[in-house]
Design an enzyme around this catalytic site. Sequence first.
Site, PDB file in Angstrom:
ATOM      1  N   CYS A   1       1.291  -0.911  -0.297  1.00 36.67           N
ATOM      2  CA  CYS A   1      -0.281   0.021  -0.621  1.00 36.67           C
ATOM      3  C   CYS A   1       0.999   1.247   0.153  1.00 36.67           C
ATOM      4  CB  CYS A   1      -1.040  -0.106   1.350  1.00 36.67           C
ATOM      5  SG  CYS A   1      -2.335  -1.329   1.145  1.00 36.67           S
TER       6      CYS A   1
ATOM      7  N   LYS B   1       6.157  -5.196  -1.583  1.00 35.78           N
ATOM      8  CA  LYS B   1       8.157  -5.071  -1.469  1.00 35.78           C
ATOM      9  C   LYS B   1       8.222  -5.108  -0.156  1.00 35.78           C
ATOM     10  CE  LYS B   1      12.678  -4.367  -2.314  1.00 35.78           C
ATOM     11  NZ  LYS B   1      13.429  -5.676  -2.569  1.00 35.78           N
TER      12      LYS B   1
END
Length: 609
Positions: A2, A604
């Site tokens: 996000c 990530k």
Amino acid sequence: MCGIVGAIAQRDVAEILLEGLRRLEYRGYDSAGLAVVDAEGHMTRLRRLGKVQMLAQAAEEHPLHGGTGIAHTRWATHGEPSEANAHPHVSEHIVVVHNGIIENHEPLREELKARGYTFVSETDTEVIAHLVNWELKQGGTLREAVLRAIPQLRGAYGTVIMDSRHPDTLLAARSGSPLVIGLGMGENFIASDQLALLPVTRRFIFLEEGDIAEITRRSVNIFDKTGAEVKRQDIESNLQYDAGDKGIYRHYMQKEIYEQPNAIKNTLTGRISHGQVDLSELGPNADELLSKVEHIQILACGTSYNSGMVSRYWFESLAGIPCDVEIASEFRYRKSAVRRNSLMITLSQSGETADTLAGLRLSKELGYLGSLAICNVPGSSLVRESDLALMTNAGTEIGVASTKAFTTQLTVLLMLVAKLSRLKGLDASIEHDIVHGLQALPSRIEQMLSQDKRIEALAEDFSDKHHALFLGRGDQYPIALEGALKLKEISYIHAEAYAAGELKHGPLALIDADMPVIVVAPNNELLEKLKSNIEEVRARGGQLYVFADQDAGFVSSDNMHIIEMPHVEEVIAPIFYTVPLQLLAYHVALIKGTDVDQPRNLAKSVTVE
């Protein structure tokens, strides 16, 4: 996971928001959206399932005008990936974006429904929008409404709130999910990552736990959860967004694999002097703390956990210090016994990994001697909250599957081992061998990368496989773990790693002609033991792929493919043998046609539990 970007300015901010989202794409996401309010209070919202580029195309078709706006990339937690679940979420004139997980969203949802609110998404974020709307109806300013709403939330959140009736103000709140304010001239910004704001500012304020910020074009006021105003220092960032384009490379992961020699040189720069490791950057009091260390506890997740596992062998065999390594999400939820004079070392590429941060905070309550963060992002939460910090200086890593961040973490850990061995008064040859090995490491990896074409050819053998087994012994066992993780992350092949001595305790039952077995085999004191394990696999028809030291005495045969590696110094062998496994995973994924840089379901930076 996000991404949040917000801006408040006199100029139109839509393109600033979109560029910020582009810079956060590497975190992983499944949908994107933005909302912009003009000076008259007209709000326009666009949301799209898929990539930021699709949102940008929609913005071209429906031009957005307005000086106040918020934007978001969503990685689905509550509710499937869909346009309806994409942020921003709206409750009348209240507009919200949010990173994190609201754990008590279900009871809040029922309360709000009873008050007459209708929910149009499955997300926990919509609860925040309606809750702030409700509190604002009870009276007061937007800030006062947010101050009343925030204590009702349980869980982790970084949220930015906009009221289209008052486009001169943004509100932000942080608990467990990072937010950073960017300071401009007559304009201000906010994001979940400073990378998003580098095109518009270099001055930042990092919000602390529990902070609530009120942002206008000309001011930033920060309050604690009681509403009392607090001061936070602004810093000038020298962080470089150096990922740029992919250049000659097809993917960021490939580029980052090939950047490792230079990344390691950057890690070493200024840290080796007169044949010794120089970590004076830790500050004048660091030696006093480090000289007291009798035990090391390492906390990490994913690839960082594997680097911690490698370093355990180094800390114990080279520095004589007992070391334990634990997955951060396990550590934080169990009762653990703290060893005497134990140093807490946390490892994280981003410095924002939720479980690792929570483990660090818990360690302070438990009475650890001190804390040291090894991280790639200056100014990150992990760095700010630790007593000591060492930066890996790997440069921006975009690919979700970590490569250069892993090898530079190991480089820093090995330098720390050298320093501790000296502080403990151990034989000077230990540090000498480490320094010699580290100085040779970049050129050794460059040698290895010249074998890329051969590894690419081997990858064809894996294209129709559904499973793979990785084996290693000693400090190469964690490298086998890392190799298996890379293969499963980006090729979606189920891969497991075992210490080779464990074959007879279960994994041998899996061996047949359809099971590729990948082995890392440096020429060390465990080589003969490893050869026996390899013969056990050969005898059962397993297909072997052995990355072996050129002097190890292996010969290729029908079911054993030998990939000769140049001889390297033993102390750096774990770092070196990582690289061919990265290349193997990359080429297998390429053949299978998966999304190498943004593999499915992964992010990530994991900033929620």
